[in-house]
Enzyme design. Structure first.
Site, mmCIF file in Angstrom:
data_model
loop_
_atom_site.group_PDB
_atom_site.id
_atom_site.type_symbol
_atom_site.label_atom_id
_atom_site.label_comp_id
_atom_site.label_asym_id
_atom_site.label_seq_id
_atom_site.Cartn_x
_atom_site.Cartn_y
_atom_site.Cartn_z
ATOM 1 N N LYS A 133 41.944 44.995 45.124
ATOM 2 C CA LYS A 133 41.012 44.374 46.075
ATOM 3 C C LYS A 133 41.707 44.079 47.417
ATOM 4 C CE LYS A 133 37.926 44.769 42.909
ATOM 5 N NZ LYS A 133 37.457 43.830 41.909
HETATM 6 C C1 LIG Z 1 36.681 43.719 40.575
HETATM 7 C C2 LIG Z 1 35.288 43.260 40.522
HETATM 8 C C3 LIG Z 1 34.882 42.156 39.750
HETATM 9 C C4 LIG Z 1 35.792 41.483 38.771
HETATM 10 O O1 LIG Z 1 36.971 41.029 39.342
HETATM 11 P P1 LIG Z 1 38.129 40.480 38.412
HETATM 12 O O2 LIG Z 1 38.913 39.609 39.351
HETATM 13 O O3 LIG Z 1 38.896 41.668 37.924
HETATM 14 O O4 LIG Z 1 37.532 39.707 37.308
HETATM 15 C C5 LIG Z 1 33.587 41.742 39.838
HETATM 16 N N1 LIG Z 1 32.680 42.370 40.624
HETATM 17 C C6 LIG Z 1 33.024 43.449 41.349
HETATM 18 C C7 LIG Z 1 31.984 44.087 42.214
HETATM 19 C C8 LIG Z 1 34.321 43.939 41.312
HETATM 20 O O5 LIG Z 1 34.646 45.028 42.007
#
Ligand SMILES: *Cc1c(COP(=O)(O)O)cnc(C)c1O
Length: 390
Positions: free
Chosen positions: A188
């Protein structure tokens, strides 16, 4: 392999983590509140609550909004599983709203139509979860209008969108959503290893979220067990979804690099947009009111091209370029089929999935690597003869 996404870790990031390791607090020390304050400031949010993942954040957001059995949560099928699973953790029902093919985001016209039908059936959702796909914010003003009319809460899944803006306001500012959720997974925009956060303009939600992430335990004011300074009370069922100080220190350091990360992502995206124009690929469309932090760069493979999207992806991977696909529509997952979902229900999300090809995009991607990706892709697009049988 050039990954489709990955973290960028600096010496300053490493020093920040090491400093916590040498300190008295590995968790529940000063770094978590400092990270929350920095996040709130960066996103111009009233309240920020750091937790162990965005999935945990989505679960807590649903709990804080009292989602439970018999309730409905609606989200986009073009997302990661967690946007829907959070409702199931609460025993609530999930439904989906189809997307705009151009942006990959939940379609507000489709939402309006579905709400009208649901109202007639007495089955309105309690929560709608718009997902800022690839980093581009949804039409939040349109969704807010519908929320005010039909009385649902908005949890914005902004896992892709830290550093994005909508109508010149940062994602998470709270002007439209009741709660916005961020992810700090390594692919991210910034990372804490694993981690997430909730941003909200509402004090009562912030207080409840703070309790729910830590067993629902309060130290004051106590109602029954007020026997002395060791006392604590569990007043409702909470979870252990805390972030550590080790992670928060990394988050603080990463957040200082956010403007640079977003600028680099935007520059890489701009170059893709420029160099891949007129190649037959469907390029990402940026809406009028949005500026994307570009978590993902997703193109649409041309429908009638002699080589398939899959062949193109495999050729790129064979060449050390980790192309990817975002997303398999959630309603097609085996788990969700038990609720009656299946192919054909959300045709735009399914078409998006058939064509989608995610190209590598992250701050550490070099110009030379991007040149190689573009050139390989153009070669594949120029291919007129296929080894595939029709
Ligand atoms: C990565 C992601 C999540 C979950 O994130 P985590 O921190 O891995 O739990 C939720 N929603 C979207 C759209 C994502 O891309």
């Amino acid at each position: 392999m050039i990954p489709y996404g990955r973290q960028s870790i600096s010496e300053a990031d490493i020093d920040a983590v090491v400093a916590v390791l040498r300190s008295p607090w590995l968790t529940q020390g000063p770094a978590v509140p400092a990270f929350e304050a920095a996040l709130a400031q960066s996103c111009q949010a009233q309240h920020a609550i750091a937790v162990s993942s965005a999935t945990a954040a989505l679960h807590l957001a649903c709990l804080a909004l009292d989602l439970g059995p018999g309730d409905w949560l609606w989200t986009s099928p073009n997302t990661f599983l967690a946007s829907a699973n959070c409702a199931r953790y609460c025993g609530a029902n999930v439904d989906f709203v189809d997307i705009d093919l151009a942006t990959g985001n939940l379609c507000v016209a489709a939402l309006a139509q579905k709400l009208e039908q649901a109202e007639a059936l007495g089955r309105l959702p309690k929560i709608v979860v718009p997902v800022a796909f690839a980093g581009q914010p949804c039409d939040m003003a349109g969704i807010r209008q519908l929320a005010d009319r039909y009385g649902f809460a908005i949890i914005e899944d902004a896992a892709h969108a830290l550093g994005s803006t909508y109508r010149d306001r940062p994602t998470g500012c709270g002007d439209w959503a009741d709660i916005s959720v961020l992810s700090f997974h390594p692919v991210k925009i910034i990372t804490t290893g694993e981690g997430g956060a909730l941003l909200t303009p509402h004090r009562h939600l912030a207080e409840r979220l703070g309790l729910l992430r830590s067993h629902g335990v309060v130290r004051e004011p106590l109602s029954i067990l007020d026997d002395g300074p060791w006392c604590y009370e569990m007043q409702e069922l909470g979870y252990h979804y805390r972030l550590t100080d080790i992670q928060a220190a990394l988050g603080i350091s990463q957040l200082q690099r956010l403007p640079g990360f977003v600028a680099r992502r935007q520059a890489l995206a701009a170059r893709y947009q420029h160099e891949l124009a007129d190649t037959g690929l469907a390029l990402p469309v940026v809406s009028e009111h949005s500026q994307s932090a570009w978590h993902l760069y997703v193109v649409g493979w041309p429908e009638h091209h002699p080589i398939s999207r899959r062949t193109a992806l495999e050729a790129l991977r064979a060449d050390g370029i980790q192309a990817h696909v975002h997303y398999i529509p959630v309603h097609l997952q085996p788990y969700y089929r038990q609720f009656g979902f299946g192919p054909g229900l959300f045709p735009n999300a399914e078409t998006h999935y058939q064509r989608a090809l995610t190209l590598p995009l992250h701050p550490a991607l070099t110009d030379d690597e991007q040149t190689r990706i573009i050139s390989r892709l153009k070669t594949l697009l120029g291919t007129t003869h296929s080894k595939e049988t029709a």
